[in-house]
Write a protein that holds these residues in place. Structure first.
Motif, PDB file in Angstrom:
ATOM      1  N   THR A 199       0.836  -1.200   0.000  1.00 19.85           N
ATOM      2  CA  THR A 199       0.000   0.000   0.000  1.00 19.85           C
ATOM      3  C   THR A 199       0.869   1.248   0.000  1.00 19.85           C
ATOM      4  OG1 THR A 199      -0.149   0.314   2.398  1.00 19.85           O
ATOM      5  CG2 THR A 199      -1.694  -1.241   1.400  1.00 19.85           C
ATOM      6  N   ASP A 200       0.360   2.314  -0.584  1.00 19.32           N
ATOM      7  CA  ASP A 200       1.004   3.622  -0.527  1.00 19.32           C
ATOM      8  C   ASP A 200      -0.020   4.657  -0.967  1.00 19.32           C
ATOM      9  OD1 ASP A 200       4.147   4.520  -0.243  1.00 19.32           O
ATOM     10  OD2 ASP A 200       2.997   5.955  -1.430  1.00 19.32           O
ATOM     11  N   VAL A 201       0.285   5.923  -0.709  1.00 17.75           N
ATOM     12  CA  VAL A 201      -0.616   6.998  -1.111  1.00 17.75           C
ATOM     13  C   VAL A 201      -0.300   7.520  -2.503  1.00 17.75           C
ATOM     14  CG1 VAL A 201      -1.092   7.679   1.269  1.00 17.75           C
ATOM     15  CG2 VAL A 201       0.805   8.747   0.028  1.00 17.75           C
ATOM     16  N   HIS A 202       0.818   7.075  -3.103  1.00 18.35           N
ATOM     17  CA  HIS A 202       1.229   7.537  -4.429  1.00 18.35           C
ATOM     18  C   HIS A 202       1.347   6.362  -5.397  1.00 18.35           C
ATOM     19  CE1 HIS A 202       2.101  11.579  -2.943  1.00 18.35           C
ATOM     20  NE2 HIS A 202       2.806  11.039  -1.964  1.00 18.35           N
ATOM     21  N   ARG A 219      -3.552   1.696  -3.759  1.00 21.74           N
ATOM     22  CA  ARG A 219      -3.348   3.106  -3.437  1.00 21.74           C
ATOM     23  C   ARG A 219      -4.373   3.496  -2.387  1.00 21.74           C
ATOM     24  NH1 ARG A 219      -3.032   8.366  -7.540  1.00 21.74           N
ATOM     25  NH2 ARG A 219      -2.565   9.885  -5.892  1.00 21.74           N
ATOM     26  N   GLY A 221      -6.092   6.010   0.744  1.00 20.44           N
ATOM     27  CA  GLY A 221      -6.366   7.392   1.119  1.00 20.44           C
ATOM     28  C   GLY A 221      -5.904   7.623   2.536  1.00 20.44           C
ATOM     29  N   ALA A 222      -6.312   8.723   3.114  1.00 21.92           N
ATOM     30  CA  ALA A 222      -5.860   9.076   4.460  1.00 21.92           C
ATOM     31  C   ALA A 222      -6.798   8.505   5.510  1.00 21.92           C
ATOM     32  CB  ALA A 222      -5.784  10.598   4.611  1.00 21.92           C
ATOM     33  N   ASP A 226      -8.884   1.238   3.516  1.00 22.62           N
ATOM     34  CA  ASP A 226      -9.188   1.104   2.096  1.00 22.62           C
ATOM     35  C   ASP A 226      -9.516  -0.329   1.695  1.00 22.62           C
ATOM     36  OD1 ASP A 226      -8.500   3.855   0.514  1.00 22.62           O
ATOM     37  OD2 ASP A 226      -7.276   3.626   2.299  1.00 22.62           O
ATOM     38  N   SER A 240       5.845   2.556   6.519  1.00 24.52           N
ATOM     39  CA  SER A 240       5.500   3.933   6.149  1.00 24.52           C
ATOM     40  C   SER A 240       5.888   4.940   7.221  1.00 24.52           C
ATOM     41  CB  SER A 240       4.002   4.047   5.867  1.00 24.52           C
ATOM     42  OG  SER A 240       3.243   3.971   7.067  1.00 24.52           O
TER      43      SER A 240
END
Length: 347
Positions: A199-202, A219, A221-222, A226, A240
């Protein structure tokens, strides 16, 4: 010689310093490449890493490779010109942690490019670095020094996977696809993990994660999982350094699963889903730096077992170090950024 020096928050300078000379038991290294780490970025942007604040100018850098320049008097070392990596950790060898074989948790440790001590331990982003001979490791024949520059963070990842135990055939969740997270993926793949969800935000780091062995990417979210709460992974590695990532790990592993905490969270007290850990009978184990894993990582990089090439996304000359740091601070544009110090004697 040139050195990359942090003087305070937002104050990064390329300075001229005297060339150090090795004493007995020491080796001088002509540095070729240095990888910019998250701690280097923190010293540059904030003047601190957690509780470790700059109290004097600090030469940054601990992810370094180069060639032997000269050995000190009476010192056994690889001959001049030999490509080498440098172990950044100095442990006391006498405390209860060292005597138990845990030098990475030494009670009186020093680390290249760290403000944890005062005077600070000056780092390796310089044309020449002098270190004790026992911390110099010759590169395996044929290993590209650019690739060898990721050996230090790869050893951090190797140690984290070692903390997880046998991962063969396991389903693994990795939160965070920065350089360390992607190297964790590469180590997991080399160690035989069956499925690796990252997982990552980008999107950009997730693309690198796929190249090094991720079987699926998400991907996120905050502030939420997810849709990963039902993943039921056998184990998770939190890389992270974000509380939301730790939350995703806690709910993304199956009951009775294991969470390896690798990314350092913000200083102070961090909320943790403790009740979920208790009722789901989860195990949480920390992973900090590494000990002797470089001796495993270097041959694995050389023979291709550790597919780390995609992690290096940019190499910039030291004269452009400001641009290099800005690029390394933008995960949407980079993964691991290297500073190129050039060949010995070339400014």
């Amino acid at each position: 010689m040139r050195a990359v020096v942090a003087h305070g928050a937002g104050d990064l300078r390329l300075e001229e310093r005297p060339i150090p000379v090795p004493g007995p038991g020491e080796v001088a290294i002509n540095i070729q490449y240095g990888g910019i780490c998250g701690s280097d970025l923190h010293y540059w942007r904030h003047g601190a890493v957690g509780e470790f604040r700059l109290r004097e100018p600090l030469v940054l850098g601990h992810e370094i490779v180069g060639r032997v320049r000269e050995a000190g008097p009476g010192t056994e070392a690889p001959p001049p010109g030999t490509p080498v990596a440098v172990h950044p950790l100095a442990s006391c060898g006498q405390c209860r942690q060292c005597l138990a074989g845990r030098r990475n948790t030494c009670l009186d440790t020093g680390y290249l490019g760290s403000a944890a001590r005062n005077p600070h331990v000056q780092g390796g982003f310089a044309d020449v670095l002098v270190v004790p001979a026992e911390r110099v490791l010759a590169l395996p024949e044929g290993l590209d020094p650019r690739l060898a520059a990721v050996a230090e963070p790869a050893a951090v990842a190797w140690h984290a996977v070692r903390q997880a135990g046998d991962v063969r055939g396991k389903r693994v969740l990795v939160t965070g696809a920065g350089p360390i997270g992607c190297l964790v993926v590469a180590v997991l793949r080399a160690a035989g993990a069956a499925e690796i969800t990252v997982t990552d935000v980008h999107e950009a780091p997730l693309a690198v994660a796929k190249q090094v062995g991720a079987t699926s990417t998400v991907r996120v979210g905050a502030g939420d999982g997810d849709g990963l709460d039902d993943l039921a992974a056998d184990l998770a590695v939190e890389s992270s350094g974000n509380p939301a990532g730790l939350r995703t790990c806690v709910y993304g592993v199956d009951r009775g699963g294991l969470v390896v905490g690798l990314g350092l969270l913000p200083p102070g007290n961090t909320p943790v889903a403790a009740n979920a850990m208790i009722t789901r009978e989860l195990r949480l184990v920390g992973s900090f730096r590494f000990d002797d894993e470089l001796t495993d990582v270097l041959p694995a990089l050389a023979d291709g077992r550790l597919p780390a090439e995609p992690v290096v996304t940019s190499v910039l000359p030291v004269a452009h170090m400001q641009e290099a740091f800005e690029l390394a601070a933008d995960p949407a544009r980079s993964c691991k950024v290297l500073i190129d110090f050039g060949e010995p004697g070339v400014a």
